[in-house]
Design an enzyme around this catalytic site. Sequence first.
Site, PDB file in Angstrom:
ATOM      1  N   PRO A 226       0.698  -1.015   0.002  1.00  0.00           N
ATOM      2  CA  PRO A 226      -0.046  -0.049   0.062  1.00  0.00           C
ATOM      3  C   PRO A 226       1.028   1.122   0.040  1.00  0.00           C
ATOM      4  O   PRO A 226       1.952   1.319   0.673  1.00  0.00           O
ATOM      5  CB  PRO A 226      -0.929  -0.028   1.361  1.00  0.00           C
ATOM      6  CG  PRO A 226      -0.192  -1.166   2.047  1.00  0.00           C
ATOM      7  CD  PRO A 226       0.329  -2.079   1.053  1.00  0.00           C
ATOM      8  N   ASN A 227       0.253   2.323  -0.822  1.00  0.00           N
ATOM      9  CA  ASN A 227       0.834   3.648  -0.967  1.00  0.00           C
ATOM     10  C   ASN A 227       2.144   3.724  -1.548  1.00  0.00           C
ATOM     11  O   ASN A 227       2.562   4.706  -2.073  1.00  0.00           O
ATOM     12  CB  ASN A 227       1.027   4.082   0.393  1.00  0.00           C
ATOM     13  CG  ASN A 227      -0.088   4.256   1.286  1.00  0.00           C
ATOM     14  OD1 ASN A 227      -1.093   4.696   0.765  1.00  0.00           O
ATOM     15  ND2 ASN A 227      -0.084   3.634   2.767  1.00  0.00           N
TER      16      ASN A 227
ATOM     17  N   ARG B 173       5.254  10.718  -2.822  1.00  0.00           N
ATOM     18  CA  ARG B 173       4.893  10.488  -1.397  1.00  0.00           C
ATOM     19  C   ARG B 173       6.152  10.827  -0.764  1.00  0.00           C
ATOM     20  O   ARG B 173       7.328  10.146  -0.983  1.00  0.00           O
ATOM     21  CB  ARG B 173       4.298   9.157  -1.228  1.00  0.00           C
ATOM     22  CG  ARG B 173       4.329   8.483   0.323  1.00  0.00           C
ATOM     23  CD  ARG B 173       4.240   7.152   0.105  1.00  0.00           C
ATOM     24  NE  ARG B 173       3.884   6.511   1.535  1.00  0.00           N
ATOM     25  CZ  ARG B 173       4.407   5.461   2.027  1.00  0.00           C
ATOM     26  NH1 ARG B 173       4.889   4.631   1.137  1.00  0.00           N
ATOM     27  NH2 ARG B 173       3.974   5.222   3.326  1.00  0.00           N
TER      28      ARG B 173
ATOM     29  N   TYR C 253      11.216   8.392   0.742  1.00  0.00           N
ATOM     30  CA  TYR C 253      10.916   7.444  -0.217  1.00  0.00           C
ATOM     31  C   TYR C 253      11.679   8.101  -1.896  1.00  0.00           C
ATOM     32  O   TYR C 253      11.683   7.082  -2.835  1.00  0.00           O
ATOM     33  CB  TYR C 253       9.849   7.242  -0.391  1.00  0.00           C
ATOM     34  CG  TYR C 253       9.063   6.798   0.807  1.00  0.00           C
ATOM     35  CD1 TYR C 253       9.418   5.455   1.369  1.00  0.00           C
ATOM     36  CD2 TYR C 253       7.940   7.211   1.535  1.00  0.00           C
ATOM     37  CE1 TYR C 253       9.051   4.914   2.730  1.00  0.00           C
ATOM     38  CE2 TYR C 253       7.491   6.828   2.531  1.00  0.00           C
ATOM     39  CZ  TYR C 253       8.191   5.579   3.175  1.00  0.00           C
ATOM     40  OH  TYR C 253       7.408   4.855   4.477  1.00  0.00           O
TER      41      TYR C 253
ATOM     42  N   ASN D  56       7.925  -5.830  -0.983  1.00  0.00           N
ATOM     43  CA  ASN D  56       7.787  -4.626  -0.057  1.00  0.00           C
ATOM     44  C   ASN D  56       6.459  -4.395   0.280  1.00  0.00           C
ATOM     45  O   ASN D  56       5.567  -3.813  -0.410  1.00  0.00           O
ATOM     46  CB  ASN D  56       8.427  -3.498  -0.487  1.00  0.00           C
ATOM     47  CG  ASN D  56       8.490  -2.188   0.361  1.00  0.00           C
ATOM     48  OD1 ASN D  56       7.881  -2.281   1.437  1.00  0.00           O
ATOM     49  ND2 ASN D  56       9.162  -1.028   0.051  1.00  0.00           N
TER      50      ASN D  56
ATOM     51  N   ALA E 293       3.187  -0.746   4.725  1.00  0.00           N
ATOM     52  CA  ALA E 293       2.562  -0.868   6.183  1.00  0.00           C
ATOM     53  C   ALA E 293       2.151  -2.141   6.604  1.00  0.00           C
ATOM     54  O   ALA E 293       2.010  -2.468   7.828  1.00  0.00           O
ATOM     55  CB  ALA E 293       1.624   0.315   6.034  1.00  0.00           C
TER      56      ALA E 293
ATOM     57  N   GLU F  30      12.650  -9.567   1.386  1.00  0.00           N
ATOM     58  CA  GLU F  30      11.823  -8.408   1.951  1.00  0.00           C
ATOM     59  C   GLU F  30      12.766  -7.267   1.907  1.00  0.00           C
ATOM     60  O   GLU F  30      13.887  -7.211   2.337  1.00  0.00           O
ATOM     61  CB  GLU F  30      11.559  -8.780   3.626  1.00  0.00           C
ATOM     62  CG  GLU F  30      10.870  -7.553   4.163  1.00  0.00           C
ATOM     63  CD  GLU F  30      10.625  -7.879   5.884  1.00  0.00           C
ATOM     64  OE1 GLU F  30      10.858  -8.872   6.178  1.00  0.00           O
ATOM     65  OE2 GLU F  30      10.112  -6.590   6.527  1.00  0.00           O
TER      66      GLU F  30
ATOM     67  N   HIS G  23      12.593  -2.949   2.227  1.00  0.00           N
ATOM     68  CA  HIS G  23      12.154  -1.530   2.441  1.00  0.00           C
ATOM     69  C   HIS G  23      13.150  -0.490   2.197  1.00  0.00           C
ATOM     70  O   HIS G  23      14.270  -0.780   2.375  1.00  0.00           O
ATOM     71  CB  HIS G  23      12.134  -1.455   4.139  1.00  0.00           C
ATOM     72  CG  HIS G  23      10.946  -2.462   4.624  1.00  0.00           C
ATOM     73  ND1 HIS G  23       9.580  -2.600   4.298  1.00  0.00           N
ATOM     74  CD2 HIS G  23      11.259  -3.697   5.071  1.00  0.00           C
ATOM     75  CE1 HIS G  23       9.119  -3.457   4.951  1.00  0.00           C
ATOM     76  NE2 HIS G  23       9.989  -4.381   5.487  1.00  0.00           N
TER      77      HIS G  23
ATOM     78  N   ARG H 280      13.110   4.547  12.614  1.00  0.00           N
ATOM     79  CA  ARG H 280      11.991   5.031  12.411  1.00  0.00           C
ATOM     80  C   ARG H 280      10.844   4.657  13.645  1.00  0.00           C
ATOM     81  O   ARG H 280      11.419   4.138  14.713  1.00  0.00           O
ATOM     82  CB  ARG H 280      11.043   4.770  11.043  1.00  0.00           C
ATOM     83  CG  ARG H 280      11.958   5.351  10.020  1.00  0.00           C
ATOM     84  CD  ARG H 280      11.304   5.109   8.599  1.00  0.00           C
ATOM     85  NE  ARG H 280      10.179   5.831   8.453  1.00  0.00           N
ATOM     86  CZ  ARG H 280       9.129   5.681   7.430  1.00  0.00           C
ATOM     87  NH1 ARG H 280       9.294   4.863   6.699  1.00  0.00           N
ATOM     88  NH2 ARG H 280       8.124   6.418   7.461  1.00  0.00           N
TER      89      ARG H 280
END
Length: 137
Positions: free
Chosen positions: A9-10, A17, A22, A71, A74, A95, A97, A104
Amino acid sequence: MKLIIINGPNLNLLGKREPEIYGSETFKDIFKNLQNKFSTIELSYFQSNIEGEIIDTLHEVGFEYDGIILNAAAYTHTSVGIGDAVKGIETPVVEVHISNVHAREEFRHKSYISANAKGVIFGFGIKGYELAIQSFL
Ligand code: DQA
């Protein structure tokens, strides 16, 4: 070699964004560069903002492809369902990110995917996708 990048998502908003986190490249451009760089690999891409669609795609490719670069964004931190899907398929999952999730907020430190991933790459910006592809070569 058949690899797929699955973004959660996103991540369709990459380029727009929070560019300070990012980056300012769209995934369309990032993907095009990866295809050029790794032209011998059959590389595909799927993005969804819907948890079940990500699970369905993992099921579809997870007994056929040579590698999955995931990825889950969220959903990484919330989805037992995606975590179970990664555990249930045969294709190895790396995985990824973009940001350093451990630098964070605390809720980003938890991953339902890592325990069943082949490996995890985070904090190297969009370069992480390239590193993940290289890890399969
Ligand atoms: C992300 C990190 C997640 O915590 C966040 O929700 C994202 C992107 C990353 O690539 O850094 O959407 O997965």
